[in-house]
Design a protein around this motif. Structure first.
Motif, PDB file in Angstrom:
ATOM      1  N   GLY A 178       0.830  -1.205   0.000  1.00  0.00           N
ATOM      2  CA  GLY A 178       0.000   0.000   0.000  1.00  0.00           C
ATOM      3  C   GLY A 178       0.866   1.257   0.000  1.00  0.00           C
ATOM      4  O   GLY A 178       0.597   2.223  -0.720  1.00  0.00           O
ATOM      5  N   ALA A 179       1.903   1.233   0.837  1.00  0.00           N
ATOM      6  CA  ALA A 179       2.797   2.386   0.930  1.00  0.00           C
ATOM      7  C   ALA A 179       3.560   2.585  -0.378  1.00  0.00           C
ATOM      8  O   ALA A 179       3.773   3.721  -0.822  1.00  0.00           O
ATOM      9  N   ARG A 180       3.974   1.495  -0.990  1.00  0.00           N
ATOM     10  CA  ARG A 180       4.705   1.598  -2.268  1.00  0.00           C
ATOM     11  C   ARG A 180       3.816   2.240  -3.337  1.00  0.00           C
ATOM     12  O   ARG A 180       4.259   3.061  -4.138  1.00  0.00           O
ATOM     13  N   ALA A 181       2.523   1.854  -3.324  1.00  0.00           N
ATOM     14  CA  ALA A 181       1.583   2.420  -4.301  1.00  0.00           C
ATOM     15  C   ALA A 181       1.408   3.922  -4.041  1.00  0.00           C
ATOM     16  O   ALA A 181       1.420   4.733  -4.971  1.00  0.00           O
ATOM     17  N   LEU A 182       1.301   4.282  -2.770  1.00  0.00           N
ATOM     18  CA  LEU A 182       1.157   5.692  -2.398  1.00  0.00           C
ATOM     19  C   LEU A 182       2.404   6.476  -2.809  1.00  0.00           C
ATOM     20  O   LEU A 182       2.329   7.609  -3.313  1.00  0.00           O
ATOM     21  N   HIS A 183       3.566   5.864  -2.605  1.00  0.00           N
ATOM     22  CA  HIS A 183       4.837   6.492  -2.947  1.00  0.00           C
ATOM     23  C   HIS A 183       4.902   6.776  -4.444  1.00  0.00           C
ATOM     24  O   HIS A 183       5.357   7.837  -4.878  1.00  0.00           O
ATOM     25  N   ALA A 184       4.415   5.815  -5.238  1.00  0.00           N
ATOM     26  CA  ALA A 184       4.445   5.991  -6.698  1.00  0.00           C
ATOM     27  C   ALA A 184       3.536   7.152  -7.112  1.00  0.00           C
ATOM     28  O   ALA A 184       3.883   7.951  -7.993  1.00  0.00           O
ATOM     29  N   VAL A 185       2.388   7.260  -6.441  1.00  0.00           N
ATOM     30  CA  VAL A 185       1.477   8.372  -6.751  1.00  0.00           C
ATOM     31  C   VAL A 185       2.142   9.702  -6.396  1.00  0.00           C
ATOM     32  O   VAL A 185       2.121  10.670  -7.161  1.00  0.00           O
ATOM     33  N   LEU A 186       2.772   9.728  -5.213  1.00  0.00           N
ATOM     34  CA  LEU A 186       3.466  10.953  -4.777  1.00  0.00           C
ATOM     35  C   LEU A 186       4.545  11.350  -5.778  1.00  0.00           C
ATOM     36  O   LEU A 186       4.725  12.522  -6.098  1.00  0.00           O
ATOM     37  N   ARG A 187       5.263  10.343  -6.248  1.00  0.00           N
ATOM     38  CA  ARG A 187       6.354  10.608  -7.201  1.00  0.00           C
ATOM     39  C   ARG A 187       5.791  11.294  -8.458  1.00  0.00           C
ATOM     40  O   ARG A 187       6.353  12.269  -8.947  1.00  0.00           O
ATOM     41  N   ASP A 188       4.664  10.771  -8.952  1.00  0.00           N
ATOM     42  CA  ASP A 188       4.039  11.379 -10.132  1.00  0.00           C
ATOM     43  C   ASP A 188       3.616  12.822  -9.830  1.00  0.00           C
ATOM     44  O   ASP A 188       3.824  13.727 -10.631  1.00  0.00           O
TER      45      ASP A 188
END
Ligand SMILES: Cc1cc2nc3c(=O)[nH]c(=O)nc-3n(C[C@H](O)[C@H](O)[C@H](O)COP(=O)(O)OP(=O)(O)OC[C@H]3O[C@@H](n4cnc5c(N)ncnc54)[C@H](O)[C@@H]3O)c2cc1C
Length: 497
Positions: free
Chosen positions: A365-375
């Motif tokens: 879940g955190a990895r998915a959130l991190h990817a969104v933040l990166r975008d």
């Protein structure tokens, strides 16, 4: 025991020292009691002692004429940067670029204000502040740990290093484990940690096995800022830190191997210290004649470097209010506005650090959130929002005033003649800045004993007049000429006639 001082400050960290300077500047007699006999520590020196200063802190030091004294180290070789971009800071380890920040979204700042970030070394900062405090007449006693606090109707008695001291007021600036806060019994409310963080200096065999920059891995996070200097995050719920164990060479080596997924070896361990992302805040920053500031009032993960900035903001906010109270020059409620303004500022920083930790955990879940933040951070609006938070540019006190400058720091206007404003800021005094030369305002300023400063500047952000508090915050601003009603109310709120 008769109070010998107006204020005793527990803790000669940056916040205690800066508060001491602010109080002494306003004529208060101040004693600082510091637990450690020696201010020197490898953790305060580079590279560990590197601290990022944000816009409100830079402005505070600038106002008091301290900025030039701070020996700023050359930027460390920071390998986290994206080639070709100018790093503006990071969110959850994701860097954003200064070039993506759209400063036109901040109409309360001058168009050419630039990126408000600077670096300071903790050791240098404390040295400069201690020197200034002593020059202003502050007494600093080292090797004097505050271990008991007694409160009376008209003051406070403090025991430290086997001696007893009395003052009318006490400020607890004694760090996250504050003895003053504990003595008060003020609740330190918040959330438990997700990780143990490590700051390490070591001889590493083949440091090139480690990737440059900040690396989130399936087992945690590691950052090698330069060969042999590491920051690690192990998502153990803070268990290692809370166990009180000291990290050994073998422990750090095993941890580094696990987090980095390499077979890297540590040959010698020089410095290793631990911390957590525990996020807690004192529910009250004032209890009678005792106040809390800095880490004593709030702790959180050091991600994105906000704690020192938050603490300096506390001290800048508290100093003039406490001094006015001591001198009998405070309007009703002035000292309580310290908690009202600074507690929400602290709560926002705690949440900012929680959001980052949530996006860094080694789980899907955190990895998915991190990817969104990166975008998002790669967009102009995303980078601008992040910069606003990290640089402190969005910080504003809710003073109930509609003007967008009210509650924010006074912009660094390029005055045709800046000597009067500089002198007032250096002296820690409030003033009424008038770009329109309205004599009625000068009369009103006189009633409240506030300096009236007629001024001109090529860019004044549409304002005609600003009431500026001693901490540099705009208490009231106007674009018109006939507004003495609103001005009178603002004067009465912050200054005694
Ligand atoms: C790894 C790391 C990196 C960081 N990076 C940044 C950054 O880039 N930017 C940023 O803004 N912040 C950063 N911070 C946070 C920042 O260092 C702290 O928030 C800041 O030092 C708090 O200052 P303070 O004066 O409140 O407390 P402290 O610096 O903890 O000082 C408290 C003082 O009180 C003394 N003391 C303790 N107990 C007693 C007692 N009983 N009696 C008398 N004295 C006592 C201590 O010895 C100490 O000198 C970082 C923190 C860490 C751990």
């Amino acid at each position: 025991m008769h109070p010998s001082y107006d204020v005793i400050i527990a803790g000669a960290g940056p916040v205690g020292l800066f508060l001491a300077c602010e109080l002494a500047l306003a004529g208060c007699a101040v004693l600082v009691l510091e637990r450690e006999p020696d201010p020197d520590s490898p953790l305060k020196r580079l590279p560990f002692g590197l601290r990022g200063l944000n816009a409100p802190t830079i402005a505070a030091f600038e106002r008091r004429g301290l900025l030039d004294e701070l020996a700023m180290p050359a930027p460390l070789a920071h390998t986290a940067g994206v080639p070709g971009s100018r790093p503006g800071g990071h969110v959850a380890g994701i860097q954003f670029s200064i070039d993506d920040v759209d400063t036109t979204q901040w109409p309360w700042r001058l168009p050419d204000a630039g990126a408000p970030t600077r670096m300071a070394e903790m050791a240098a900062l404390e040295r400069v502040l201690a020197r200034r405090a002593q020059a202003l007449g502050v007494t600093i006693r080292r090797g004097a740990a505050v271990d008991a606090v007694r409160r009376h109707a008209d003051g406070v008695t403090v025991t430290a290093g086997g001696a007893t001291f009395a003052a009318a007021w006490l400020a607890g600036c004694d760090g996250g484990r504050s003895a003053v806060r504990k003595a008060l019994g003020v609740s330190f409310a918040g959330t438990e940690p997700a990780f143990t963080g490590y700051t390490v200096s070591a001889d590493i065999a083949h440091p090139e096995l480690l990737r440059p920059g900040r690396n989130l891995t399936p087992a945690g996070m590691y950052l090698q800022s330069q060969p042999g200097y590491l920051v690690l995050q192990d998502f153990d719920g803070g268990a290692f830190h809370d166990s009180g164990e000291r990290p050994t060479r073998a422990h750090v080596e095993a941890l580094l191997r696990r987090i980095s997924g390499t077979g890297v070896a540590i040959e010698a361990l020089h410095v290793a210290t631990t911390w957590t992302d525990r996020a807690r805040q004192a529910v009250a920053y004032r209890s009678g004649r005792v106040l809390l500031a800095g880490d004593a009032a709030h702790i959180h993960a050091p991600l994105g470097g906000q704690g020192l900035n938050l603490g300096i903001g506390d001290a800048m906010n508290l100093g003039w209010k406490l001094a006015a109270t001591i001198r009998g020059k405070a309007p009703d409620g002035l000292l309580d506005s310290y908690h009202a303004e600074r507690h929400p500022a602290g709560a926002r920083v705690l949440d900012w650090s929680r959001a980052q930790v949530a996006a860094m955990a080694p789980e899907p879940g955190a990895r998915a959130l991190h990817a969104v933040l990166r975008d998002l951070l790669a967009t102009r609006d995303g980078a601008t929002y992040a910069a606003g938070r990290v640089w402190g540019v969005l910080q504003r006190y809710d003073l109930g005033q509609p003007h967008p400058l009210a509650g924010r720091g006074m912009p660094a206007f390029a005055f045709d003649d800046r000597s009067a404003v500089d002198a007032l800021m250096r002296a820690g005094r409030g003033f009424l800045l008038d770009f329109s030369d309205a004599s009625s305002r000068a009369t009103l300023a006189g009633e409240y004993g506030i300096a009236y400063v007629p001024a001109s500047a090529p860019e004044r952000l549409g304002t005609s007049c600003l009431l500026v508090r001693p901490d540099g915050i705009v208490a009231w601003a106007s674009e018109g000429r006939d507004d003495c009603g609103g001005l009178r109310d603002a004067m009465a709120r912050w200054f005694a006639a």
